[in-house]
Design a protein around this motif. Structure first.
Motif, PDB file in Angstrom:
ATOM      1  N   ALA A 122       0.837  -1.206   0.000  1.00  0.00           N
ATOM      2  CA  ALA A 122       0.000   0.000   0.000  1.00  0.00           C
ATOM      3  C   ALA A 122       0.873   1.257   0.000  1.00  0.00           C
ATOM      4  CB  ALA A 122      -0.927  -0.009   1.217  1.00  0.00           C
ATOM      5  N   ALA A 123       1.991   1.218   0.728  1.00  0.00           N
ATOM      6  CA  ALA A 123       2.893   2.375   0.762  1.00  0.00           C
ATOM      7  C   ALA A 123       3.402   2.685  -0.641  1.00  0.00           C
ATOM      8  CB  ALA A 123       4.051   2.098   1.714  1.00  0.00           C
ATOM      9  N   GLU A 124       3.757   1.626  -1.364  1.00  0.00           N
ATOM     10  CA  GLU A 124       4.239   1.835  -2.735  1.00  0.00           C
ATOM     11  C   GLU A 124       3.130   2.362  -3.626  1.00  0.00           C
ATOM     12  OE1 GLU A 124       6.065  -2.014  -3.350  1.00  0.00           O
ATOM     13  OE2 GLU A 124       8.052  -1.098  -3.037  1.00  0.00           O
ATOM     14  N   LEU A 125       1.938   1.826  -3.435  1.00  0.00           N
ATOM     15  CA  LEU A 125       0.789   2.285  -4.218  1.00  0.00           C
ATOM     16  C   LEU A 125       0.544   3.775  -3.982  1.00  0.00           C
ATOM     17  CD1 LEU A 125      -1.479   0.947  -6.005  1.00  0.00           C
ATOM     18  CD2 LEU A 125      -2.884   0.973  -3.939  1.00  0.00           C
ATOM     19  N   VAL A 130       9.920   3.055  -0.358  1.00  0.00           N
ATOM     20  CA  VAL A 130       9.993   2.082   0.731  1.00  0.00           C
ATOM     21  C   VAL A 130      11.426   1.625   0.943  1.00  0.00           C
ATOM     22  CG1 VAL A 130       9.275  -0.214   1.506  1.00  0.00           C
ATOM     23  CG2 VAL A 130       7.622   1.300   0.394  1.00  0.00           C
ATOM     24  N   ARG A 131      11.864   1.700   2.183  1.00  0.00           N
ATOM     25  CA  ARG A 131      13.180   1.187   2.547  1.00  0.00           C
ATOM     26  C   ARG A 131      13.016  -0.309   2.828  1.00  0.00           C
ATOM     27  NH1 ARG A 131      15.192   2.900   7.182  1.00  0.00           N
ATOM     28  NH2 ARG A 131      17.302   3.304   6.479  1.00  0.00           N
ATOM     29  N   LEU A 183      -2.527   4.997   3.185  1.00  0.00           N
ATOM     30  CA  LEU A 183      -1.807   3.737   2.974  1.00  0.00           C
ATOM     31  C   LEU A 183      -2.036   2.765   4.132  1.00  0.00           C
ATOM     32  CD1 LEU A 183       1.165   3.007   4.530  1.00  0.00           C
ATOM     33  CD2 LEU A 183       1.835   5.070   3.320  1.00  0.00           C
ATOM     34  N   HIS A 184      -2.157   3.286   5.357  1.00  0.00           N
ATOM     35  CA  HIS A 184      -2.426   2.392   6.488  1.00  0.00           C
ATOM     36  C   HIS A 184      -3.829   1.788   6.386  1.00  0.00           C
ATOM     37  CE1 HIS A 184       1.117   4.410   8.192  1.00  0.00           C
ATOM     38  NE2 HIS A 184       1.278   3.290   8.859  1.00  0.00           N
TER      39      HIS A 184
END
Ligand SMILES: [Zn+2]
Length: 195
Positions: A122-125, A130-131, A183-184
């Motif tokens: 979701a973070a990438e979306l 992202v690390r 994203l969360h």
């Protein structure tokens, strides 16, 4: 039985440090605002979500874990997300590290890792850099009390670097805050949907 989502915000008003070098961003305040936004998004979708730290004061880790485990004792479907902001230095100056990361404890269950994976996707979306810990394992294993000492699936997210100027600008923008909250909500609902 429906899933209960618990949201923890790291640190309290009296925690030392934990701010951007220019004092514009305070981790305790930012993560509380973020936790409230994530909670509101989930509630709107009919998902049972609540914050475990309503007070502004720094609630010790042991008490926060106790609150989570108390819910877990009376409810079989619980998950926990703990919200933080990362830092590369000691807070006295700006640093170069940037990006978003998901962390699980060293004793993480498969479900914790699955939740981390959903949050990372979701973070990438939502456009985050992202690390990643390693190729094939994007989440970071770390000895984290909130994840280690709670009995439900648990993930800690580091929502960008409070000592990186670009990250702080983004975090404090409407666009950045909305993306981090969205994203969360997306990662959590995707996790629930695939159960
Ligand atoms: Zn923190």
């Amino acid at each position: 039985m429906t899933m209960k989502i618990l949201i923890d915000n790291g640190h309290g008003i009296d925690t030392k440090g934990k701010r951007s070098p220019d004092g514009r961003l305070l981790e305790w305040e930012y993560t509380r605002r973020l936790a409230a936004a994530v909670e509101a998004r989930l509630l709107t979708q009919g998902i049972d979500a609540r914050r475990i730290v309503e007070e502004d004061a720094d609630v010790p880790l042991r008490e926060r874990c106790r609150r989570v485990n108390e819910v877990c004792r009376s409810h079989p479907w619980v998950l926990l997300v703990s919200l933080h902001c990362n830092a590369a230095g000691n807070g006295s100056g700006w640093a170069n590290a940037r990006g978003w990361g998901a962390y699980v404890s060293l004793n993480a269950s498969d479900n914790s890792k699955r939740l981390a994976k959903k949050l990372i996707e979701a973070a990438e979306l939502f456009g985050q850099k992202v690390r990643r810990y390693a190729p094939g394992q994007p989440w970071w294993p770390q000895d984290l009390a909130m994840c280690r000492d709670t009995v439900c699936p648990a993930v800690l997210t580091e929502n960008l670097f409070q000592d990186n100027r670009q990250d702080v600008d983004y975090m404090l923008s409407e666009e950045g805050f909305t993306a981090l909250a969205d994203l969360h909500a997306k990662g959590i609902t995707d996790y629930i949907r695939d159960l």
